[in-house]
Design a protein around this motif. Structure first.
Motif, PDB file in Angstrom:
ATOM      1  N   GLU A   6       0.675  -1.256  -0.073  1.00  0.00           N
ATOM      2  CA  GLU A   6      -0.111  -0.306  -0.192  1.00  0.00           C
ATOM      3  C   GLU A   6       0.963   1.136  -0.301  1.00  0.00           C
ATOM      4  N   PRO A  19     -11.006 -13.929  13.108  1.00  0.00           N
ATOM      5  CA  PRO A  19     -12.324 -13.874  13.495  1.00  0.00           C
ATOM      6  C   PRO A  19     -13.936 -12.974  12.462  1.00  0.00           C
ATOM      7  N   ILE A  59       4.753  -2.453   1.676  1.00  0.00           N
ATOM      8  CA  ILE A  59       4.978  -4.123   1.944  1.00  0.00           C
ATOM      9  C   ILE A  59       4.513  -4.983   2.417  1.00  0.00           C
ATOM     10  N   ARG A  60       3.166  -5.286   3.065  1.00  0.00           N
ATOM     11  CA  ARG A  60       2.644  -6.077   3.750  1.00  0.00           C
ATOM     12  C   ARG A  60       2.999  -7.316   4.138  1.00  0.00           C
ATOM     13  N   PRO A  61       1.836  -7.916   4.852  1.00  0.00           N
ATOM     14  CA  PRO A  61       2.642  -9.619   5.019  1.00  0.00           C
ATOM     15  C   PRO A  61       2.338 -10.367   4.032  1.00  0.00           C
ATOM     16  N   GLU A  96       4.600 -11.981  11.469  1.00  0.00           N
ATOM     17  CA  GLU A  96       4.471 -11.852  10.145  1.00  0.00           C
ATOM     18  C   GLU A  96       5.528 -10.581  10.101  1.00  0.00           C
ATOM     19  N   ASN A  97       6.300 -10.767   9.268  1.00  0.00           N
ATOM     20  CA  ASN A  97       7.255 -10.053   8.542  1.00  0.00           C
ATOM     21  C   ASN A  97       6.379  -8.284   7.386  1.00  0.00           C
ATOM     22  N   CYS A  98       6.699  -7.656   7.552  1.00  0.00           N
ATOM     23  CA  CYS A  98       6.866  -6.598   6.355  1.00  0.00           C
ATOM     24  C   CYS A  98       7.741  -6.141   6.339  1.00  0.00           C
ATOM     25  N   TYR A  99       7.361  -5.254   5.001  1.00  0.00           N
ATOM     26  CA  TYR A  99       8.723  -4.153   5.100  1.00  0.00           C
ATOM     27  C   TYR A  99       8.132  -2.054   4.974  1.00  0.00           C
ATOM     28  N   TYR A 154       5.478  -9.021   1.793  1.00  0.00           N
ATOM     29  CA  TYR A 154       6.721  -9.721   2.168  1.00  0.00           C
ATOM     30  C   TYR A 154       6.769 -11.216   2.366  1.00  0.00           C
ATOM     31  N   ARG A 212     -11.717  -6.579  15.868  1.00  0.00           N
ATOM     32  CA  ARG A 212     -11.597  -7.886  14.789  1.00  0.00           C
ATOM     33  C   ARG A 212     -10.181  -7.704  14.235  1.00  0.00           C
ATOM     34  N   TRP A 231      -4.854   0.330  10.116  1.00  0.00           N
ATOM     35  CA  TRP A 231      -5.318  -0.879   9.584  1.00  0.00           C
ATOM     36  C   TRP A 231      -5.751  -1.384  10.344  1.00  0.00           C
TER      37      TRP A 231
END
Lengths: 511, 511
Positions: A29, A347, A39-41, B64-67, A44, B141, B136
């Motif tokens: 995004e 959920p 760079i989202r999970p 989780e990995n991101c960048y 990535y 939830r 985000w």
């Protein structure tokens, strides 16, 4: 008619579709920082898989990883004239090392903390790594030097596009030094082949490996090779490059060694890289109107299990059934690695989650409801064949144990199918052409997606090449590369100059 | 007397010895770029092992990995007041995005390409990641958000020291958002425990996990926890930190969510990180006067085979013998992973190579000469016990098959031995002290290496704490942390204030 998961189709607007895949598949995004993305999970995770697979290959070919500074002093860039010329234009420059309060609640660079020599954020590391090579290399015994680094680099781009062209991007850059040109050329081609194999076998991207024309060479290189992939809109994406630098950088950075006879020689160097851009290629080759389709080898999760929970006490039993399934899947081995299976317990409604995974492109989606469990079954959707002929979702009820037994084959089959589809598309969209008029006619119709043309040329240089480049530019075309392994006569006169041809090249539009 | 491999001993000059290990073990070197180092293959290989082991643990705990972007707009820093205060001082600031020729053969930042808003090279990413969290997180939830990134960061340090304090360094930074403070605190401590386990079980670094005093908190944090390791000179090294940020960053960046009752709440966030600094700790805990000793779990190569080649035809047979040995070793599993065995065929004398690997600290070095081969043997040196009592190199001739059979135990034993030695040193160098005079007396003798003191304190705050900090500073001491798991009464009055104590803290000198 099928109601697809994305708000826009490839046919309607390819560029908007590309952006929609990135958003809907949670790949990346806008970050709020100009030209840089988050760079989202899921995006990535795909990059991590590519890294792992490529890193194994880089090491297997004898290279070691290192890390060099992000900052490059300005003076380093002034040494290799052609290199400066090619890169000098758009780079991020650090000029200060401190901030101070501006007295109005804000912050400004401290005028007292101006750097004597500005630092450039690396656009690539030939200069700083070459400087290290000059320290490391004294004797022929120190050669070859075979190193690689995984790093972020910055090129200040005016028009950015996620994954394809961002100000900051992630990549690996290999750098090697050799005792002679022959060895260095061999290295350059060896890594080109590693990239081809990575693209085709892991990313399921069929590519054409070949040499770039003179005008498309890396600044300072003697020869540049690339792998070129074809997107679904017929455009080319340069997905990796490998450069033979001759002694150009060695001269600029004084990388010299004593040979076995005690004479001082300049080393021959190479460099080669692939980047997060490859993910843009995966999207534009494998994506469809329902989102991304990730080839299993680079999918963070190959099988995603979605239990149909109802917020009732019976859920516990269903979750146990799914956990046991996940554990059994993880014990299987597909494409040489343990199967990566996720149980999605977030959920949200099962249907929402199913479509979320369709858009993300998980290769196999397994839904499990109370009825499936009662029958010892699972409901399986393969992302590469989402719909039945009647347009309904192709969800197959399979015996749970039979599915576990078949999953490795199924995963391998998705991988093979994605490659086969893309390969057929690539092959059917490369047309041998002998006359320029045909090309002009094809591109006159802006709605056409003509793919690439395979033409003979005389490999002009200098001013003559400039003319060719201009002529191509008028149709937004470029020479992609001269495919490797050409033997015999190119079969026709040069399509541009009419002179005797020496090889065939591919031309096309590109990203 | 043993003639050691390094030019300087720990006893003679610890700082010079530290630098000698880095140079002689080929871990890193000056880059020519102020405050930045080049991490060479052996140093980077250790970092890759640490990354792999930690990354597995970060993922196993649900992250989780991101960048996120390297660049942070200046305005992002202005939002969290305390955070700015703590970091604003020394950061690299990008002010221009283009270079131009200066007309004298050089390059300068283009005055036409000045950025409207300067960009800061991230010193840490709370601000830019918090901005993403605000996008985000909408509903309960969406929580928790559990992410991590592996990245380079820059803090402009005036005095730098390889691995310990460099302008650019590599790290991971975890960032999480939670629905309430309790969950966020739990996360903070969970990751502290992951760091403790990584340090102790993988790096063989015994550490004390505990809470930092108020004055040592991360800028903007509600509570900061650390793991502290003891170097061989008695100083402390903060080897990892975990921060509970409460709602401070959520307020600054507007990270809000609707709870199950439909009310809007601020999220609680955490962050936690370890860096290449850990390698400095490994050097200063495990190094000896012959170089580094790398704990097997993080050693790029656990067993290195050095054939004694003589540039004769018989070499071929010896190389085959060594290759078969390497293959058999690689089939063994030690500490839960396949054994990493290297056959060193570089063109150099066997003795030079042996000492090279001693200095690098490969856990097990195997030399194979023609005589070893003829007898079906190998000559084995364990890096953790290099010399016999008589001062000679402790090289044991072992049956080749017996060695292969024992290698997993031997590797595990080296790992355990390094930890046991360091742990005994840590424990014997923490002294409970009840009065300030004892501490002053200990530090009056500058040659002493007194380790840490374990004292009771009343946890003063504000101005009272400032006074304590000043008093400690005069002896170059700091409060390291208040160890976790304290139960019952601290056992004495506060050593600083005389007031009733509430807990015990460790004080010592530090890096």
């Amino acid at each position: 008619m099928i109601k697809h998961a994305l708000p826009v189709t490839r046919e309607a607007d390819f560029a908007a579709w590309y952006q929609a895949v990135i958003t809907e598949a949670d790949l990346a995004e806008e970050s709020g920082v100009r030209g840089c993305m988050v760079i989202r999970p899921w995006g990535y995770g795909i990059w991590e898989r590519i890294q792992r697979l490529l890193d194994d290959r880089i090491k297997a070919t004898g290279h070691e990883n290192c890390y060099f500074p992000l900052f490059i002093p300005l003076s380093y860039f002034e040494k290799e004239a052609e290199h400066v010329e090619g890169f000098a234009k758009e780079m991020a420059v650090v000029t200060h090392h401190r901030l101070v309060a501006d007295g109005e609640g804000g912050l400004v660079p401290d005028p007292e903390a101006k750097l004597e020599e500005p630092l450039v954020i690396r656009p690539t590391s030939e200069t700083v790594i070459g400087t290290a090579f000059a320290r490391w290399v004294q004797s022929w015994r120190d050669l070859p030097v075979l190193i690689n680094q995984w790093a972020n680099v910055v090129r200040w781009e005016m028009r950015t596009r996620m994954f394809l062209r961002t100000a900051e991007f992630l990549w690996q850059e290999g750098h090697t030094a050799h005792a002679n040109a022959e060895e260095a050329r061999e290295e350059t081609l060896k890594m080109l082949e590693v990239y081809r194999e990575l693209a085709e076998d892991c990313l399921a991207l069929p590519v054409i490996a070949g040499e770039k024309p003179e005008n498309e060479r890396f600044p300072g290189a003697v020869a540049t090779y690339s792998i070129e992939a074809m997107m679904q809109d017929g455009k080319a994406l340069q997905a990796g490059t490998s450069h033979f630098l001759g002694t150009n950088f060695a001269h600029a950075q004084n990388i010299r060694f004593q040979n076995a006879n005690g004479e001082l020689e300049f080393a021959n160097t190479t460099s080669w890289g692939v980047s997060t851009r490859m993910i843009g290629g995966v999207i534009m080759v494998h994506g469809d109107d329902d989102g991304l389709r990730v080839p299993p080898r680079i999918a963070p999760w190959q099988v995603v299990i979605v239990p149909m929970l109802r917020d009732k006490p019976e859920d516990a039993e269903l979750i146990d059934y799914c956990k046991a399934l996940q554990a059994d899947l993880a014990k299987q081995s597909a494409l040489g690695e343990p199967v990566r299976a996720l149980l999605d317990l977030k959920p949200a409604k099962a249907a929402t989650k199913r479509w979320g995974w369709v858009k993300k492109g998980a290769p196999i989606i397994v839904e499990v409801g109370p009825r499936d469990m009662a029958g010892g079954n699972v409901s399986v959707v393969r992302r590469d064949r989402l719909y039945r002929e009647d347009g309904k979702l192709d969800s197959a009820i399979l015996g749970r144990d039979a599915f576990v037994g078949d999953v490795a084959d199924m995963i391998a089959d998705v991988q093979a199918q994605l490659f086969a589809d893309a390969d057929a598309r690539l092959k059917s969209n490369i047309a041998p052409v002998d006359d320029w008029a045909t090309i002009e006619a094809m591109f006159a119709d802006s709605a056409a997606k003509p793919g690439w043309f395979d033409v003979a040329w005389s490999r002009p240089t200098g001013a003559e090449l400039d003319k060719v480049v201009e002529r191509l530019k008028a149709l937004k075309l470029t020479i992609r590369n001269a495919p490797m392994g050409q033997t015999g006569h190119p079969g026709a006169a040069c399509i541009f100059t009419g002179a005797p041809a020496v090889e065939r090249v591919l031309i096309g539009r590109s990203y």
